[in-house]
Design a protein around this motif. Structure first.
Motif, mmCIF file in Angstrom:
data_model
loop_
_atom_site.group_PDB
_atom_site.id
_atom_site.type_symbol
_atom_site.label_atom_id
_atom_site.label_comp_id
_atom_site.label_asym_id
_atom_site.label_seq_id
_atom_site.Cartn_x
_atom_site.Cartn_y
_atom_site.Cartn_z
ATOM 1 N N MET A 1 16.577 0.263 -4.492
ATOM 2 C CA MET A 1 15.886 1.373 -3.692
ATOM 3 C C MET A 1 15.284 2.399 -3.719
ATOM 4 O O MET A 1 16.850 3.157 -3.453
ATOM 5 C CB MET A 1 15.467 0.227 -2.914
ATOM 6 N N THR A 22 3.795 0.684 4.598
ATOM 7 C CA THR A 22 4.479 1.540 3.677
ATOM 8 C C THR A 22 5.145 3.081 4.407
ATOM 9 O O THR A 22 6.027 3.392 5.010
ATOM 10 C CB THR A 22 3.396 2.305 3.691
ATOM 11 N N ALA A 25 8.560 1.106 5.412
ATOM 12 C CA ALA A 25 9.625 0.922 4.475
ATOM 13 C C ALA A 25 9.552 1.996 3.282
ATOM 14 O O ALA A 25 11.349 2.455 3.631
ATOM 15 C CB ALA A 25 8.796 0.370 2.269
ATOM 16 N N GLU A 232 3.677 -5.510 2.151
ATOM 17 C CA GLU A 232 5.001 -5.282 1.850
ATOM 18 C C GLU A 232 4.679 -4.267 0.098
ATOM 19 O O GLU A 232 5.496 -3.612 0.245
ATOM 20 C CB GLU A 232 5.288 -5.733 1.842
ATOM 21 N N GLU A 233 4.077 -5.136 -0.918
ATOM 22 C CA GLU A 233 4.056 -5.098 -1.843
ATOM 23 C C GLU A 233 3.649 -3.732 -2.715
ATOM 24 O O GLU A 233 3.603 -3.470 -3.868
ATOM 25 C CB GLU A 233 3.361 -6.267 -2.529
ATOM 26 N N GLN A 236 5.408 -0.729 -1.664
ATOM 27 C CA GLN A 236 7.098 -0.608 -2.776
ATOM 28 C C GLN A 236 6.466 0.010 -3.878
ATOM 29 O O GLN A 236 6.948 0.807 -4.652
ATOM 30 C CB GLN A 236 7.292 -2.159 -2.924
ATOM 31 N N LEU A 239 6.311 3.506 -2.763
ATOM 32 C CA LEU A 239 7.506 4.170 -2.796
ATOM 33 C C LEU A 239 7.791 4.482 -4.310
ATOM 34 O O LEU A 239 8.442 5.686 -4.931
ATOM 35 C CB LEU A 239 8.971 3.338 -2.289
ATOM 36 N N TRP A 240 7.474 3.831 -5.063
ATOM 37 C CA TRP A 240 7.719 3.956 -6.395
ATOM 38 C C TRP A 240 7.508 5.387 -7.071
ATOM 39 O O TRP A 240 7.762 6.170 -7.600
ATOM 40 C CB TRP A 240 7.156 2.193 -7.381
ATOM 41 N N SER A 243 9.203 8.057 -5.859
ATOM 42 C CA SER A 243 10.366 8.647 -5.897
ATOM 43 C C SER A 243 11.277 9.255 -7.326
ATOM 44 O O SER A 243 10.220 10.103 -7.622
ATOM 45 C CB SER A 243 11.175 7.472 -7.150
#
Ligand SMILES: NC(=O)c1ccc[n+]([C@@H]2O[C@H](COP(=O)([O-])OP(=O)(O)OC[C@H]3O[C@@H](n4cnc5c(N)ncnc54)[C@H](O)[C@@H]3O)[C@@H](O)[C@H]2O)c1
Length: 263
Positions: A1, A22, A25, A232-233, A236, A239-240, A243
């Motif tokens: 993560m 989001t 997360a 939630e998918e 993610q 977030l990616w 990053s």
């Protein structure tokens, strides 16, 4: 993560669905989260959930259709946390399920004000703040992104959507804003991308399912993977994109669609 410790994430429409997932997360990944939301009860509930995780969050009342309200919300973020690292322009409305000739001028104005205006004003306020900040320290790269923005478009932003012409037009516009802003600010070390989810379980989809007979089954049949997405998918993927390990990705509209646009 990915790790967002010490970063500040500003998320519009974070009181429900994709925005709330989001926000949670980012909080779990160490960020301080600003919930910018029209619905105060829902927004405060997201903040409470984040605080229950032991993380920091702030609720700011904000209608994204108004530039002055987004500007004030970003200013409040900076006054509270001293900076802004991540902007997620997620707030949106689904509009009326009707053919083009049944959509009114008011439907048009509301759709554009929220879904396009919200992203335009949001990016303006976020980028202006990010440009005042120094590049982050990074162990490998000389110029890591000083800011990351993700705009929430839709599969309707890359394809037509019968009974949703205004929604589809607004989400196409989000991709145009994203790609152009990404090119304008890439050398200033701000990365800007969009996500394009297919039908995803949220209040917006629940409403459509209530309104239109057999809608959920029709949605499922159109998605090759055989099910709707989960908030939630989508979170993610957002977030990616934010990053710091992803410094080479900008100007993209990533399709999160269970294979729908592969065929
Ligand atoms: N759920 C889906 O199937 C799907 C698919 C593709 C794209 N999207 C997009 O994802 C985003 C989030 O939608 P969702 O499905 O989580 O819906 P949702 O209705 O669960 O959440 C939307 C949130 O935005 C807030 N909001 C609405 N108008 C606002 C405004 N003017 N100012 C501030 N906040 C406002 C709402 O109060 C709500 O909390 C939207 O942009 C939507 O178009 C959703």
């Amino acid at each position: 993560m990915p790790d967002f410790t010490n970063q500040v994430a500003f998320i519009t429409g974070a009181g429900s669905g994709i925005g709330r997932a989001t926000a949670l997360a980012f909080a779990k990944a160490g960020a301080r989260v600003v919930v910018a939301e029209l619905n105060e009860v829902a927004g405060q509930e997201t903040v409470d959930q984040i605080q229950q995780l032991g993380s920091e969050a702030l609720f700011v009342s904000c209608d994204v259709a108004h530039a002055d309200q987004i500007n004030a919300a970003v200013q409040k973020t900076v006054d509270t946390y001293g900076r802004l690292d991540i902007g997620i322009n997620n707030a949106g409305i689904g509009g009326k399920y009707a053919r083009l000739t049944e959509q009114t001028n008011l439907d048009f104005e509301q759709m554009m004000a929220v879904n396009v205006g919200g992203v335009f004003y949001g990016m303006q306020a976020q980028i202006r703040q990010m440009l005042t900040q120094k590049d982050g320290d990074h162990p490998v790269r000389d110029h890591p992104a000083r800011g990351k923005i993700v705009n929430v478009s839709s599969i309707a932003g890359v394809r037509g959507m019968p009974m949703g012409a205004l929604y589809s037009a607004s989400k196409h516009a989000v991709i145009g804003l994203t790609r152009t802003a990404a090119l304008e600010y890439v050398r200033r070390h701000i990365r800007i991308n969009a996500v394009c989810p297919v039908y995803t379980h949220s209040a917006m989809v629940d409403e459509l399912v209530r309104e239109v007979p057999d809608m959920e089954e029709k949605m499922r049949r159109r998605i090759p993977i055989g099910r709707l997405g989960e908030p939630e998918e989508i979170a993610q993927a957002i977030l990616w994109l934010c990053s710091d390990d992803n410094d080479f990705v900008t100007g993209q509209a990533i399709q999160l669609d269970g294979g729908m646009t592969a065929g």
